[in-house]
Design a protein around this motif. Sequence first.
Motif, PDB file in Angstrom:
ATOM      1  N   ILE A  52      -3.536  -3.055  -4.422  1.00 27.94           N
ATOM      2  CA  ILE A  52      -2.444  -3.516  -3.571  1.00 27.94           C
ATOM      3  C   ILE A  52      -3.031  -4.499  -2.569  1.00 27.94           C
ATOM      4  O   ILE A  52      -4.012  -4.189  -1.888  1.00 27.94           O
ATOM      5  N   THR A  58      -2.087  -7.664   0.480  1.00 31.01           N
ATOM      6  CA  THR A  58      -1.083  -8.194   1.389  1.00 31.01           C
ATOM      7  C   THR A  58      -1.248  -9.712   1.432  1.00 31.01           C
ATOM      8  O   THR A  58      -2.332 -10.215   1.742  1.00 31.01           O
ATOM      9  N   ASN A  59      -0.178 -10.447   1.123  1.00 30.36           N
ATOM     10  CA  ASN A  59      -0.282 -11.911   1.134  1.00 30.36           C
ATOM     11  C   ASN A  59      -0.164 -12.447   2.556  1.00 30.36           C
ATOM     12  O   ASN A  59       0.001 -11.682   3.518  1.00 30.36           O
ATOM     13  N   VAL A  64       3.562  -9.553   2.980  1.00 32.40           N
ATOM     14  CA  VAL A  64       4.221  -8.814   1.910  1.00 32.40           C
ATOM     15  C   VAL A  64       3.163  -8.203   0.998  1.00 32.40           C
ATOM     16  O   VAL A  64       2.244  -8.889   0.553  1.00 32.40           O
ATOM     17  N   GLN A  65       3.329  -6.899   0.714  1.00 36.81           N
ATOM     18  CA  GLN A  65       2.387  -6.231  -0.182  1.00 36.81           C
ATOM     19  C   GLN A  65       2.826  -6.410  -1.629  1.00 36.81           C
ATOM     20  O   GLN A  65       4.008  -6.337  -1.944  1.00 36.81           O
ATOM     21  N   THR A  66       1.844  -6.647  -2.476  1.00 35.32           N
ATOM     22  CA  THR A  66       2.091  -6.804  -3.899  1.00 35.32           C
ATOM     23  C   THR A  66       0.911  -6.208  -4.668  1.00 35.32           C
ATOM     24  O   THR A  66      -0.156  -6.000  -4.092  1.00 35.32           O
ATOM     25  N   SER A  67       1.122  -5.937  -5.919  1.00 36.46           N
ATOM     26  CA  SER A  67       0.016  -5.405  -6.723  1.00 36.46           C
ATOM     27  C   SER A  67      -0.488  -6.489  -7.670  1.00 36.46           C
ATOM     28  O   SER A  67       0.263  -7.383  -8.075  1.00 36.46           O
ATOM     29  N   ARG A  68      -1.772  -6.374  -7.995  1.00 40.46           N
ATOM     30  CA  ARG A  68      -2.387  -7.300  -8.954  1.00 40.46           C
ATOM     31  C   ARG A  68      -3.511  -6.567  -9.672  1.00 40.46           C
ATOM     32  O   ARG A  68      -4.027  -5.563  -9.185  1.00 40.46           O
TER      33      ARG A  68
END
Length: 141
Positions: A75, A77-78, A82-86
């Motif tokens: 996880i 944070t950009n 905003v948190q996103t998964s990669r």
Amino acid sequence: IHSMHGTDGKNERPSSYYSYNLRGIVAHVGAIDRGHYYSFIKERKTQKWYEFNDRSVIPFNPENIPSECFGGVEIVTNSNGVQTSRMRENSAYLLVYEREESAINILKDRLPGNVEAEVSNHQTAPLPVNVPMVNSNIDLK
């Protein structure tokens, strides 16, 4: 898998013969067509871990082995918060293990004649290292 029992059913080696400790990791970050290799090595005397990455050698916390070596999802944070998964691109490529107890100590009763003394007295020359070390106090012998 090798059996611990000989053809006569007797135990050939004690269980300690099969006990190993993780000693080093070669890791890869990137994809199949691109990337970078680096290593983590546990120093024998101090039992401290170090990261060897191109021209730098720095202390490494072994608690970070999972994040550095097991890929998976992370996880992040950009810049907008905003948190996103990669997918994590770090993965172990090669693991190096060392037997906990030397084979000589384990099998010394089975060695013929003076083989134990000859093997114990055998010294190997250290391999030359062409990469300048950041910390010259690291002893990898």
